[in-house]
Write an enzyme that holds these catalytic residues in place. Structure first.
Site, short mmCIF file in Angstrom:
data_model
loop_
_atom_site.label_atom_id
_atom_site.label_comp_id
_atom_site.label_asym_id
_atom_site.label_seq_id
_atom_site.Cartn_x
_atom_site.Cartn_y
_atom_site.Cartn_z
N GLY A 198 0.73 -1.25 -0.04
CA GLY A 198 0.16 -0.03 -0.15
C GLY A 198 0.92 1.23 0.03
O GLY A 198 2.39 0.84 0.29
N MET B 10 1.47 3.14 2.41
CA MET B 10 2.69 2.89 3.56
C MET B 10 3.76 2.10 3.09
O MET B 10 4.49 2.19 4.31
CB MET B 10 1.71 3.19 4.85
CG MET B 10 1.93 5.38 4.63
SD MET B 10 2.14 6.58 4.31
CE MET B 10 3.30 6.60 5.31
N VAL C 185 3.63 -5.75 2.86
CA VAL C 185 3.20 -6.57 4.01
C VAL C 185 4.00 -8.16 3.58
O VAL C 185 3.47 -8.69 2.17
CB VAL C 185 2.12 -6.89 4.02
CG1 VAL C 185 1.85 -7.77 5.26
CG2 VAL C 185 1.73 -5.18 5.14
N LYS D 10 5.48 -6.66 8.10
CA LYS D 10 4.99 -5.05 7.72
C LYS D 10 6.51 -3.83 7.59
O LYS D 10 7.01 -3.82 8.87
CB LYS D 10 3.75 -4.46 8.16
CG LYS D 10 3.56 -3.00 7.60
CD LYS D 10 2.42 -2.30 8.76
CE LYS D 10 2.18 -1.15 7.91
NZ LYS D 10 1.05 -0.23 9.09
N ASP E 238 -9.06 6.46 16.11
CA ASP E 238 -9.17 6.36 14.60
C ASP E 238 -10.33 4.99 14.31
O ASP E 238 -9.58 3.56 13.19
CB ASP E 238 -7.71 6.20 13.56
CG ASP E 238 -7.80 6.98 11.79
OD1 ASP E 238 -9.17 7.16 12.41
OD2 ASP E 238 -7.29 5.49 11.42
#
Length: 531
Positions: free
Chosen positions: A49, A51, A54, A69, A163
């Site tokens: 992704g 960021m 994995v 990750k 979050d």
């Protein structure tokens, strides 16, 4: 099914006051199959992704597959900050041992890249779970309540998620929800460790004064953030409660809770509690809406005091209460009209109201006394307080287990609302939870100072009884063998596994491994894959 790595990106993180917008130009060096990251052996790349990347990896020390990750960062200063962030995240997660929280195992640095190891699951996020099959409002509330219990477990050790959203909850093939990505978690009122949502990156920075922005107080996903999070006030568990209610509102009604094109507009709607109009065709009962309204109060002190209180309100279905009252009233009318025959009917044992008998020997006065004596005998400084917490915690769990067992029975035998097959599946699930409870209480009954110190983990790892309410997931599970020999073998193995798990949670890893040695061979011989 998707694997959890797709959803484990820290995206739009605030590190040391700087907003780290996902940088697609940064890269993580490819690690080939067989490569080492710390002690972990890479098996394959499982996903990537904005960021990070994995990998599915193998832990040779503990002999398990993990999700590994690697964070995508290029600036060395930010990398150091990210490393400190992830260390805080791993430490925070390690304090939460609960079936509805995804375990984080380890964290470190590999060739300048931060990595984090966690449980690997073949699963879906909660937002996808909502769409892959029709869901009744009861199923949605039950699944979200599981996630709520994960949040409550974090709050119990002083953590705030910051979050919460459906993309940060995984639903396994076992029908169990796991809250993940505590990248925004921090000790209530303490240091900050943050992550965000790339999908909301465009409006993730809230235009407040420079000091608050520098502190990163307004970081999160604006769609779900509590009003106090928008303007940078100190947060506690009631901020997670607000986000939970926003997410549940959207799941139940199929519309966003608050309108607005920008984060500021959304924040204003929240402060004024201007919820969007719910669809007239909604089958969700009004009492659920009233519960959500309280959780969405702009002022934290007007919401429920705790996440547990909110979950209790969601579980307090008035229609169930009315049906129970009507059933008992019907029994009373029979007595009044039928004379002696009615009286005999009343005093005859009624179905589905005696599940507490199954807890005899598991949790009763005798067991309570033995555990109390064992804990007090350690002479630990806080032994008396621990004993009181253990007793009240197990008592609450036992009561919820009895109620769930009686409800599973009544749904078939009294109300005719479910099949015999589903009743059997729910009862089997509850019996398994009872076995796990018995194993953990066995450990507490022989407590030493270490067990007393870890007692909160033992209680926190109890299987939520609500897992046994997810009808589709229970029926989808592989059916166990039904012959007598296999049933006896399965019961014996499950008892051994439950004891091994209880010992591990209590900090007795060597004893746990010894207890599980013979269970491994027996389980393989039985051939029942879920076991």
């Amino acid at each position: 099914m998707a694997t959890n790595e797709k959803f484990l990106d820290t995206d739009n993180a605030t590190l040391g006051g700087d907003t780290l917008v996902p940088d697609v130009s940064s890269s993580v060096a490819h690690i080939p199959r067989g490569g080492l990251v710390g002690r972990y052996v890479v098996l394959e790349e499982a996903g990537s992704g904005a960021m990070g990347v994995v990998y599915r990896a193998y832990d040779p020390e503990l002999q398990r597959v993990v999700a590994l990750k690697l964070l995508r960062t290029t600036d060395s200063t930010r990398r150091e900050a990210a490393g400190e962030q992830l260390r805080r995240e791993a430490q925070a997660m390690a304090r939460v041992s609960h079936p509805n929280v995804l375990p984080v195992y380890d964290v470190g640095i590999h060739e300048g890249q931060v990595w984090i190891a966690m449980e690997f699951l073949a699963t879906d996020v909660l937002s996808r779970w909502l769409t892959i099959a029709p869901r009744t409002w009861r199923e949605i509330v039950a699944m979200y309540s599981q996630a709520g219990r994960g949040l409550a477990a974090a709050h119990a050790v002083g953590l705030v998620h910051r979050d919460f959203k459906p993309q940060n909850v995984l639903v396994g093939a076992d029908g169990r929800a796991r809250v993940l990505d505590f990248g925004l978690a921090r000790a209530a009122g303490g240091g900050l460790a943050v992550s965000g949502d790339a999908a909301d990156a465009a409006d993730a920075e809230i235009p407040v004064d420079g000091e608050r922005t520098a502190k990163g107080a307004g970081v999160g996903t604006p769609r779900y953030m509590a009003p106090e999070q928008h303007d940078g006030r100190t947060l506690d568990g009631r901020a997670d409660q607000f986000a939970f209610c926003v997410a549940l509102f959207e799941a139940l009604y199929g519309v966003r809770a608050f309108s607005g094109e920008t984060a500021v507009e959304v924040a204003i709607q929240k402060l004024q509690r201007r919820l969007v109009q719910i669809p007239e065709s909604s089958a969700v009962p009004p009492w659920v809406y009233r519960v959500l309204l309280r959780g969405l109060e702009p002022r934290p002190d007007a919401r429920f005091a705790t996440m547990e209180d909110l979950l209790a309100a969601l579980a307090d279905d008035p229609s169930v209460t009315r049906r129970k009252a009507a059933w008992w009233l019907g029994g009373g009318l029979v007595v009044g009209l039928g004379g002696l025959a009615g009286a005999m009917l009343l005093i005859r044992p009624q179905p589905c109201h005696d599940a507490d008998r199954k807890l005899v020997g598991v949790w009763d006065e005798a067991r309570r006394g033995k555990i109390r004596d064992a804990i007090l005998a350690t002479n630990a400084p806080d032994a008396s307080d621990v004993e009181a917490r253990v007793s009240s915690g197990v008592e609450r769990y036992a009561q919820s287990w009895v109620e769930a067992h009686n409800a599973a029975c009544a749904a078939t035998k009294i109300y005719g609302e479910q099949s015999e097959e589903l009743q059997d599946a729910r009862i089997a699930c509850l019996d398994h939870a009872r076995g796990e409870l018995a194993a953990k209480l066995d450990v507490l009954e022989h407590a030493d100072a270490k067990v007393v110190d870890e007692s909160w983990r033992v209680l926190g790892s109890l299987r939520p009884v609500t897992e046994c309410e997810a009808s589709r997931e229970l029926l989808a599970l592989e059916r166990p063998p039904s012959d007598v020999a296999s049933l006896e073998a399965r019961e014996r193995i499950e008892t051994m596994v439950a004891r091994g798990a209880a010992l591990l949670v209590a900090g007795r890893a060597a004893e746990s491994a010894a207890a599980l040695e013979s269970a491994v061979a027996d389980a393989r011989a039985l051939g029942y894959r879920p076991l």
